[in-house]
Design a protein around this motif. Structure first.
Motif, PDB file in Angstrom:
ATOM      1  N   LYS A 168       0.835  -1.197   0.000  1.00 45.15           N
ATOM      2  CA  LYS A 168       0.000   0.000   0.000  1.00 45.15           C
ATOM      3  C   LYS A 168       0.876   1.255   0.000  1.00 45.15           C
ATOM      4  CE  LYS A 168      -3.906  -2.125   2.422  1.00 45.15           C
ATOM      5  NZ  LYS A 168      -4.799  -2.064   3.620  1.00 45.15           N
ATOM      6  N   ASP A 169       0.373   2.305  -0.639  1.00 46.16           N
ATOM      7  CA  ASP A 169       1.090   3.587  -0.696  1.00 46.16           C
ATOM      8  C   ASP A 169       2.527   3.378  -1.165  1.00 46.16           C
ATOM      9  OD1 ASP A 169      -1.210   4.839   0.339  1.00 46.16           O
ATOM     10  OD2 ASP A 169      -0.556   4.401   2.388  1.00 46.16           O
ATOM     11  N   ARG A 170       2.659   2.786  -2.341  1.00 42.60           N
ATOM     12  CA  ARG A 170       3.967   2.364  -2.831  1.00 42.60           C
ATOM     13  C   ARG A 170       4.940   3.515  -3.067  1.00 42.60           C
ATOM     14  NH1 ARG A 170       1.341  -0.023  -8.266  1.00 42.60           N
ATOM     15  NH2 ARG A 170      -0.144  -0.607  -6.665  1.00 42.60           N
ATOM     16  N   GLU A 171       4.429   4.728  -3.218  1.00 43.78           N
ATOM     17  CA  GLU A 171       5.307   5.863  -3.474  1.00 43.78           C
ATOM     18  C   GLU A 171       5.987   6.363  -2.200  1.00 43.78           C
ATOM     19  OE1 GLU A 171       6.040   6.843  -6.439  1.00 43.78           O
ATOM     20  OE2 GLU A 171       4.632   5.479  -7.384  1.00 43.78           O
ATOM     21  N   THR A 172       5.371   6.087  -1.048  1.00 48.84           N
ATOM     22  CA  THR A 172       5.920   6.604   0.210  1.00 48.84           C
ATOM     23  C   THR A 172       6.404   5.497   1.142  1.00 48.84           C
ATOM     24  OG1 THR A 172       3.679   6.661   1.152  1.00 48.84           O
ATOM     25  CG2 THR A 172       4.498   8.686   0.128  1.00 48.84           C
ATOM     26  N   ASN A 173       5.814   4.304   1.056  1.00 51.66           N
ATOM     27  CA  ASN A 173       6.199   3.191   1.946  1.00 51.66           C
ATOM     28  C   ASN A 173       7.312   2.361   1.314  1.00 51.66           C
ATOM     29  OD1 ASN A 173       4.563   3.630   4.189  1.00 51.66           O
ATOM     30  ND2 ASN A 173       2.807   2.646   3.222  1.00 51.66           N
ATOM     31  N   ILE A 174       8.454   2.975   1.131  1.00 45.61           N
ATOM     32  CA  ILE A 174       9.582   2.317   0.472  1.00 45.61           C
ATOM     33  C   ILE A 174      10.531   1.754   1.540  1.00 45.61           C
ATOM     34  CG2 ILE A 174      11.623   2.689  -0.967  1.00 45.61           C
ATOM     35  CD1 ILE A 174      10.014   4.791  -2.495  1.00 45.61           C
ATOM     36  N   ILE A 175      10.861   0.459   1.409  1.00 50.96           N
ATOM     37  CA  ILE A 175      11.780  -0.167   2.371  1.00 50.96           C
ATOM     38  C   ILE A 175      13.186  -0.304   1.797  1.00 50.96           C
ATOM     39  CG2 ILE A 175       9.843  -1.385   3.426  1.00 50.96           C
ATOM     40  CD1 ILE A 175      11.064  -3.977   2.179  1.00 50.96           C
ATOM     41  N   TYR A 176      13.314  -0.284   0.469  1.00 55.18           N
ATOM     42  CA  TYR A 176      14.647  -0.242  -0.156  1.00 55.18           C
ATOM     43  C   TYR A 176      14.619   0.687  -1.361  1.00 55.18           C
ATOM     44  CZ  TYR A 176      18.694  -0.984  -2.963  1.00 55.18           C
ATOM     45  OH  TYR A 176      19.823  -0.729  -3.697  1.00 55.18           O
ATOM     46  N   HIS A 177      15.651   1.533  -1.469  1.00 53.88           N
ATOM     47  CA  HIS A 177      15.842   2.436  -2.602  1.00 53.88           C
ATOM     48  C   HIS A 177      17.324   2.766  -2.655  1.00 53.88           C
ATOM     49  CE1 HIS A 177      15.460   5.893  -5.290  1.00 53.88           C
ATOM     50  NE2 HIS A 177      14.167   5.580  -5.470  1.00 53.88           N
ATOM     51  N   GLU A 178      17.861   2.915  -3.849  1.00 56.16           N
ATOM     52  CA  GLU A 178      19.282   3.258  -3.963  1.00 56.16           C
ATOM     53  C   GLU A 178      19.590   4.598  -3.328  1.00 56.16           C
ATOM     54  OE1 GLU A 178      19.217   5.154  -8.484  1.00 56.16           O
ATOM     55  OE2 GLU A 178      19.937   3.111  -8.173  1.00 56.16           O
ATOM     56  N   ASP A 179      18.597   5.466  -3.254  1.00 53.72           N
ATOM     57  CA  ASP A 179      18.718   6.741  -2.548  1.00 53.72           C
ATOM     58  C   ASP A 179      18.101   6.561  -1.155  1.00 53.72           C
ATOM     59  OD1 ASP A 179      18.699   9.292  -1.551  1.00 53.72           O
ATOM     60  OD2 ASP A 179      17.665  10.210  -3.259  1.00 53.72           O
ATOM     61  N   SER A 180      18.930   6.453  -0.140  1.00 55.18           N
ATOM     62  CA  SER A 180      18.449   6.123   1.201  1.00 55.18           C
ATOM     63  C   SER A 180      17.498   7.160   1.783  1.00 55.18           C
ATOM     64  CB  SER A 180      19.634   5.933   2.151  1.00 55.18           C
ATOM     65  OG  SER A 180      20.395   7.134   2.249  1.00 55.18           O
ATOM     66  N   THR A 181      17.494   8.372   1.248  1.00 59.91           N
ATOM     67  CA  THR A 181      16.580   9.392   1.774  1.00 59.91           C
ATOM     68  C   THR A 181      15.123   9.053   1.468  1.00 59.91           C
ATOM     69  OG1 THR A 181      16.792  10.734  -0.244  1.00 59.91           O
ATOM     70  CG2 THR A 181      18.334  11.184   1.555  1.00 59.91           C
ATOM     71  N   ASN A 182      14.901   8.148   0.524  1.00 60.82           N
ATOM     72  CA  ASN A 182      13.535   7.744   0.172  1.00 60.82           C
ATOM     73  C   ASN A 182      13.024   6.567   0.999  1.00 60.82           C
ATOM     74  OD1 ASN A 182      13.213   9.641  -1.991  1.00 60.82           O
ATOM     75  ND2 ASN A 182      14.487   8.332  -3.290  1.00 60.82           N
ATOM     76  N   ILE A 183      13.889   6.003   1.848  1.00 64.63           N
ATOM     77  CA  ILE A 183      13.519   4.808   2.610  1.00 64.63           C
ATOM     78  C   ILE A 183      12.830   5.200   3.913  1.00 64.63           C
ATOM     79  CG2 ILE A 183      14.426   2.745   3.753  1.00 64.63           C
ATOM     80  CD1 ILE A 183      16.734   2.744   1.795  1.00 64.63           C
ATOM     81  N   LEU A 184      11.820   4.406   4.304  1.00 63.00           N
ATOM     82  CA  LEU A 184      11.174   4.614   5.593  1.00 63.00           C
ATOM     83  C   LEU A 184      12.203   4.583   6.719  1.00 63.00           C
ATOM     84  CD1 LEU A 184       8.027   2.320   5.188  1.00 63.00           C
ATOM     85  CD2 LEU A 184       8.012   4.812   5.420  1.00 63.00           C
ATOM     86  N   GLU A 185      12.008   5.424   7.709  1.00 62.58           N
ATOM     87  CA  GLU A 185      12.996   5.601   8.757  1.00 62.58           C
ATOM     88  C   GLU A 185      13.351   4.281   9.452  1.00 62.58           C
ATOM     89  OE1 GLU A 185      15.818   7.799  10.535  1.00 62.58           O
ATOM     90  OE2 GLU A 185      14.392   8.579   9.047  1.00 62.58           O
ATOM     91  N   ASN A 186      12.347   3.448   9.755  1.00 63.78           N
ATOM     92  CA  ASN A 186      12.629   2.224  10.515  1.00 63.78           C
ATOM     93  C   ASN A 186      13.211   1.100   9.650  1.00 63.78           C
ATOM     94  OD1 ASN A 186      10.269   1.773   9.121  1.00 63.78           O
ATOM     95  ND2 ASN A 186       9.284   0.610  10.756  1.00 63.78           N
ATOM     96  N   PHE A 187      13.451   1.371   8.358  1.00 60.19           N
ATOM     97  CA  PHE A 187      14.115   0.395   7.491  1.00 60.19           C
ATOM     98  C   PHE A 187      15.488   0.875   7.030  1.00 60.19           C
ATOM     99  CE2 PHE A 187       9.836  -1.307   7.120  1.00 60.19           C
ATOM    100  CZ  PHE A 187      10.061  -2.670   7.063  1.00 60.19           C
TER     101      PHE A 187
END
Length: 313
Positions: free
Chosen positions: A68-87
């Motif tokens: 759900k909410d795939r644009e904001t609930n990111i657990i992995y991204h090459e740009d770490s600023t886009n990752i959810l804080e707890n991941f």
């Protein structure tokens, strides 16, 4: 008007057949359900296919997100600023997106009890296309404790004959596999690992040793240390068949009086005293009772008990 419609149809067919990336035909192979040991890691096998033009690794961006909410609930991204804080700092892409296998394997480290998913993979090729495989997501069953290992052995070992014990356990953290130790003979063990299926791996330790009579009726423990400071163990009892011959031997003689404690004198090697023992009352001579302790081996145990019952003064 008819001619314009015909040209539009031809153009659409050209786009379907020759577009280098077309999201409707992308496919992903992701294990749908896995066990995840809390505080350890879990590695999710993942690959994808695209029948269109091959893209270099540098042009492909892999993303893992909640369903759900795939644009904001990111657990992995090459740009770490886009990752959810707890991941942040806990996820890693292990695969090479540009390889022939299009490997999108994900590692989640320091697993927490809320990391149950579902999590889905998304591909982005800037200025070309993007696609989320929301029909191929993974969910986790959280395990607060690791599973216990299993020990495989023969029922009875022969004294002086080479023997082996096998201890194994399954896990889902191949990037940090468990280590196995034995309580005895550990230097003689060899460890190996193999892939089973659906993200499940097996690690095994094979222990080879030569049992002696002293090993009979002793216990040996196989201990597993998992990544994330989790542990489990299993214990087995060894039964060693003696090759020395006699089934019953007199071991000890005791002189006992009412005014003194028993004094035992060995008439045989002390190394066999761990076998079952029977006390047999003998004659009373010069104010002393003569007692003998006999060793019985398991095949004659019931016979000896019936033939030589204990008796108190």
């Amino acid at each position: 008007m008819w001619a314009e419609g015909r040209y539009l149809i031809i153009w659409l067919c050209f786009q379907v057949n020759f577009s280098p990336v077309f999201s409707d035909v992308w496919m992903a192979d992701v294990v749908p359900k896995m066990n995840a040991l809390v505080s350890s890691c879990v590695v999710v096998p993942c690959s994808f296919k695209n029948p269109g033009e091959k893209q270099p690794h540098s042009r492909i961006r892999g993303i893992w997100h909640k369903i759900k909410d795939r644009e904001t609930n990111i657990i992995y991204h090459e740009d770490s600023t886009n990752i959810l804080e707890n991941f942040k700092g806990r996820t890693k892409l292990l695969g090479n997106l540009g390889s022939p296998e299009h490997n999108c394997t994900l590692e989640i480290d320091e697993v927490r009890d809320h990391d149950n998913g579902p999590f889905c993979f998304r591909i982005e090729i800037p200025n070309v296309d993007m696609y989320s495989f929301v029909q191929n997501c993974v969910s986790f069953t959280m395990m607060p404790k690791p599973e216990d290992p299993k020990i495989v052995k023969t029922d009875i070992f022969e004294e002086g004959t080479a023997a082996s014990l096998r201890c194994f356990v399954t896990h889902t953290c191949p990037s940090h596999p468990p280590t196995i130790t034995w309580s005895h003979f550990n230097s003689e063990a060899t460890q190996s690992t193999r892939y089973l299926d659906n993200g499940i791996w097996e690690v095994e330790s094979l222990l080879t040793f030569t049992p002696t009579e002293e090993d009979d009726h002793t216990e040996i423990t196989c201990s597993i240390n998992f990544h994330g400071n989790k542990k489990s163990e299993a214990t087995a009892r060894l039964s060693v068949k003696s090759m020395s011959g006699s089934d019953t031997v007199v071991l000890w003689v005791c002189l006992y009086s009412a005014h003194s404690q028993a004094t035992w004198k060995s008439h045989h090697s002390p190394s066999v005293t761990k076998h079952f023992l029977l006390t047999v009352l003998s004659s009373f001579t010069n104010g002393h009772w003569m007692l003998s302790m006999l060793m019985e081996k398991s095949p004659l145990k019931m016979v000896l008990k019936a033939a030589l019952p204990s008796r108190k003064d």
